[in-house]
Design an enzyme around this catalytic site. Structure first.
Site, PDB file in Angstrom:
ATOM      1  N   ASN A 108     -38.798  46.237  60.676  1.00  0.00           N
ATOM      2  CA  ASN A 108     -38.495  46.423  59.260  1.00  0.00           C
ATOM      3  C   ASN A 108     -39.802  46.678  58.533  1.00  0.00           C
ATOM      4  OD1 ASN A 108     -37.599  44.191  56.527  1.00  0.00           O
ATOM      5  ND2 ASN A 108     -37.494  46.396  56.615  1.00  0.00           N
ATOM      6  N   GLY A 109     -39.883  47.816  57.869  1.00  0.00           N
ATOM      7  CA  GLY A 109     -41.110  48.146  57.145  1.00  0.00           C
ATOM      8  C   GLY A 109     -41.462  49.598  57.327  1.00  0.00           C
TER       9      GLY A 109
ATOM     10  N   CYS B 283     -34.740  47.708  56.342  1.00  0.00           N
ATOM     11  CA  CYS B 283     -33.932  47.296  57.474  1.00  0.00           C
ATOM     12  C   CYS B 283     -33.756  45.796  57.516  1.00  0.00           C
ATOM     13  CB  CYS B 283     -34.586  47.724  58.781  1.00  0.00           C
ATOM     14  SG  CYS B 283     -34.855  49.492  58.890  1.00  0.00           S
TER      15      CYS B 283
ATOM     16  N   TYR C  49     -34.085  43.329  43.891  1.00  0.00           N
ATOM     17  CA  TYR C  49     -32.884  44.047  44.290  1.00  0.00           C
ATOM     18  C   TYR C  49     -32.445  43.819  45.734  1.00  0.00           C
ATOM     19  CZ  TYR C  49     -30.081  47.936  46.039  1.00  0.00           C
ATOM     20  OH  TYR C  49     -29.112  48.679  46.656  1.00  0.00           O
TER      21      TYR C  49
ATOM     22  N   GLY D 133     -29.113  47.315  55.564  1.00  0.00           N
ATOM     23  CA  GLY D 133     -29.005  48.567  56.299  1.00  0.00           C
ATOM     24  C   GLY D 133     -27.592  48.843  56.727  1.00  0.00           C
TER      25      GLY D 133
HETATM   26  P1  5GP Z   1     -29.912  54.737  38.674  1.00  0.00           P
HETATM   27  O1  5GP Z   1     -29.183  54.482  37.412  1.00  0.00           O
HETATM   28  O2  5GP Z   1     -31.374  54.670  38.484  1.00  0.00           O
HETATM   29  O3  5GP Z   1     -29.469  56.018  39.317  1.00  0.00           O
HETATM   30  O4  5GP Z   1     -29.527  53.602  39.716  1.00  0.00           O
HETATM   31  C1  5GP Z   1     -29.822  52.260  39.442  1.00  0.00           C
HETATM   32  C2  5GP Z   1     -29.010  51.416  40.352  1.00  0.00           C
HETATM   33  O5  5GP Z   1     -29.424  51.659  41.683  1.00  0.00           O
HETATM   34  C3  5GP Z   1     -29.162  49.928  40.112  1.00  0.00           C
HETATM   35  O6  5GP Z   1     -27.876  49.370  39.994  1.00  0.00           O
HETATM   36  C4  5GP Z   1     -29.824  49.399  41.356  1.00  0.00           C
HETATM   37  O7  5GP Z   1     -29.247  48.155  41.736  1.00  0.00           O
HETATM   38  C5  5GP Z   1     -29.493  50.443  42.376  1.00  0.00           C
HETATM   39  N1  5GP Z   1     -30.520  50.549  43.412  1.00  0.00           N
HETATM   40  C6  5GP Z   1     -31.827  50.310  43.366  1.00  0.00           C
HETATM   41  N2  5GP Z   1     -32.413  50.545  44.541  1.00  0.00           N
HETATM   42  C7  5GP Z   1     -31.442  50.919  45.376  1.00  0.00           C
HETATM   43  C8  5GP Z   1     -31.406  51.287  46.750  1.00  0.00           C
HETATM   44  O8  5GP Z   1     -32.418  51.265  47.454  1.00  0.00           O
HETATM   45  N3  5GP Z   1     -30.185  51.595  47.260  1.00  0.00           N
HETATM   46  C9  5GP Z   1     -29.039  51.584  46.519  1.00  0.00           C
HETATM   47  N4  5GP Z   1     -27.890  51.903  47.094  1.00  0.00           N
HETATM   48  N5  5GP Z   1     -29.048  51.251  45.224  1.00  0.00           N
HETATM   49  C10 5GP Z   1     -30.231  50.938  44.662  1.00  0.00           C
HETATM   50 MG    MG Z   2     -27.038  48.084  41.462  1.00  0.00          MG
END
Ligand code: 5GP
Ligand code: MG
Length: 474
Positions: free
Chosen positions: A108-109, A7, A249, A33
């Protein structure tokens, strides 16, 4: 388990435009979020004014709505959760009338002992309005026998476990607290005489607030309605455990959190990744947007051109309805489209920040191959994610984590790359910096959580998972 939430939070104290400033800050924290948002202010009579909405901040607040959120003090929240459905009751901030006045909370957490605490509280007669772990905080605060709000907060901090960067509005005062490990970021800014607390500095930048410092792990900041700030160390921090997935990320690259500018950090990760797993190639491309800073770092390090290989459609929401079974799999195509001239006939290094389920990577790589790339070398700016997070990042169950199920060679085959390499844990530590790297949590990479999560055994991944180090293929 209750909800697991990533969040964004923001609080403003001492400005008659509090609601507008919170609204803008939530815009800057939208990446933290997108599922729901809310703002609560407190007016002169000590009454709450609030508005909550499902969806994006920009869609859910009108000028009229904002004009009704009067007062010089307020808090706001962006919610990301994919758990627990879209229950309106789970949208924060939560507000309550209590024996010692009105209280509102934004968190957040993720509390790791939420289930136990909730069960206890329910047995003692507490009635919960939501399924969120955040509400537990409130019940504990109200039940405390201590006299002042501050001492109640300190008592509750001794009872809850896990991750919380949390804002508590108590009448005309704002309390900002951070768990003793400091899992999630929380920063303090100044805007004239007003004080601003936010998850990341990019929120301060937008409203011209000056970044002062971060709330320290275990610290409670008390801000009076004139903007006067008092600091209390509520819990002595024995060990810091900043979330390493924030710099990898989650946080915005233009933010400064955990004493670092995230953009520089990501470039460093990319450069180290390049040193560790350089490969003969013609061009480097990023998976937008999250992979861009790391791809830049990678390309700079090896002297290859960085090209735009995939263009992202920015109007695609996080969730969309797939029209029908027959045209499924449009998911990634809807979001990303390859640029032919960057890929055709080329040996391409594809840089992304992380591999989670591997499902998007499969589709992306297929797309790049169809666009004419002759070789695809997938590079990840973080180590394989082999464990779930219990401290607020919504990683899937272990069974859905590609790296928990397969070694690097098997992952390479699964995603369809000619070679695959991850940043090593040592490389990640190097990027985070000498003297700072031990202040991070690497639980999702090695299962070594700073606090007992009571769910997963503390098992190190076996060596054979890595195959030839952390790379496979050519
Ligand atoms: P995968 O190929 O493993 O399905 O997805 C990897 C991608 O998911 C990467 O581009 C990464 O930036 C993204 N990603 C990592 N964590 C999250 C998250 O918590 N939410 C979203 N929407 N994307 C994520
Ligand atoms: Mg990504």
């Amino acid at each position: 388990m209750g909800l697991r939430e990533e969040c964004g939070v923001v609080g403003v104290v001492g400005d008659s435009e509090a609601a507008n400033l919170i609204y803008l800050s939530l815009y800057a924290l939208q990446h933290r979020g997108q599922e729901a948002a809310g703002i609560v202010t407190i007016n002169k009579e000590g009454k709450f004014c609030g508005h909550k909405t499902v969806g994006l901040v920009g869609d859910g607040f009108s000028k009229e709505t904002l004009s009704k959120l009067v007062g010089r003090v307020g808090i706001g929240h962006n919610r990301y959760s994919t758990h627990g459905g879209r229950m309106l009751q789970n949208i924060q901030p939560f507000s309550f009338s209590t024996a010692f006045g009105s209280l509102a909370i934004a968190h957040n957490g993720n509390l790791t002992n939420a289930d136990t605490l909730r069960k206890q509280l329910e047995e003692e007669g507490s009635i919960f309005q939501s399924t969120s772990d955040t509400e537990i905080f409130m019940h504990l605060l109200v039940k405390s026998q201590k006299n002042s709000i501050l001492s109640r907060i300190v008592e509750v901090m001794g009872k809850v476990k896990g991750a919380y960067s949390l804002l508590l509005l108590a009448e005309d005062r704002l309390f900002a607290l951070r768990d003793p490990y400091g899992f999630r970021p929380l920063v303090i800014g100044r805007r004239g005489r007003a004080a601003v607390i936010a998850s990341e500095t990019c929120a301060l930048d937008l409203i011209d607030a000056e970044f002062e410092r971060e709330v320290a792990p275990g610290e409670v900041i008390e801000i009076h309605n004139d903007g006067f700030i008092k600091s209390h160390i509520a819990v002595e921090s024995q060990r810091k455990a900043f979330c390493s997935f924030e710099p990898i990320y989650f946080a915005r690259p233009d933010s400064q959190i955990f004493n670092e500018e995230i953009y520089s950090l990501r470039k460093r990760m990319g450069a180290i990744l390049a040193r560790e797993s350089n490969v003969d190639a013609d061009v480097v491309i990023a998976v937008p947007d999250s992979g861009v800073p790391m791809a830049l770092g990678y390309a700079n390090e090896v002297g290859l051109p960085l090209e735009l290989g995939l263009v992202r459609n920015h109007y695609v929401g996080r969730t969309f309805i797939e029209p029908s079974q027959s045209i499924r799999d449009f998911g990634v195509k809807l979001k990303l489209n390859p640029v032919g001239s960057s890929l055709r006939g080329k040996k391409v290094v594809v840089v992304d920040d992380s591999l989670v389920r591997g499902t998007t990577s499969v589709k992306i790589l297929r797309m790049i191959r169809q666009a004419g790339a002759t070789e695809i070398h997938m590079r990840l700016g973080s180590p394989p994610i082999t464990y779930s997070c219990y401290f607020g990042v919504d990683t899937p169950e272990r069974s859905s984590l590609l790296a928990a199920q397969r070694n690097v060679e098997e992952m390479r085959e699964f995603i369809g790359a000619d070679s695959l390499a991850f940043l090593s844990t040592e490389g990640l530590r190097e990027a985070l910096g000498n003297g700072n790297s031990e202040n991070y949590c690497y639980g999702c990479f090695n299962g070594d959580y700073p606090e007992d999560v009571g769910i997963v055994p503390r098992k190190q991944p076996t060596d054979d998972q890595g195959g030839p180090g952390l790379r496979a293929g050519l």
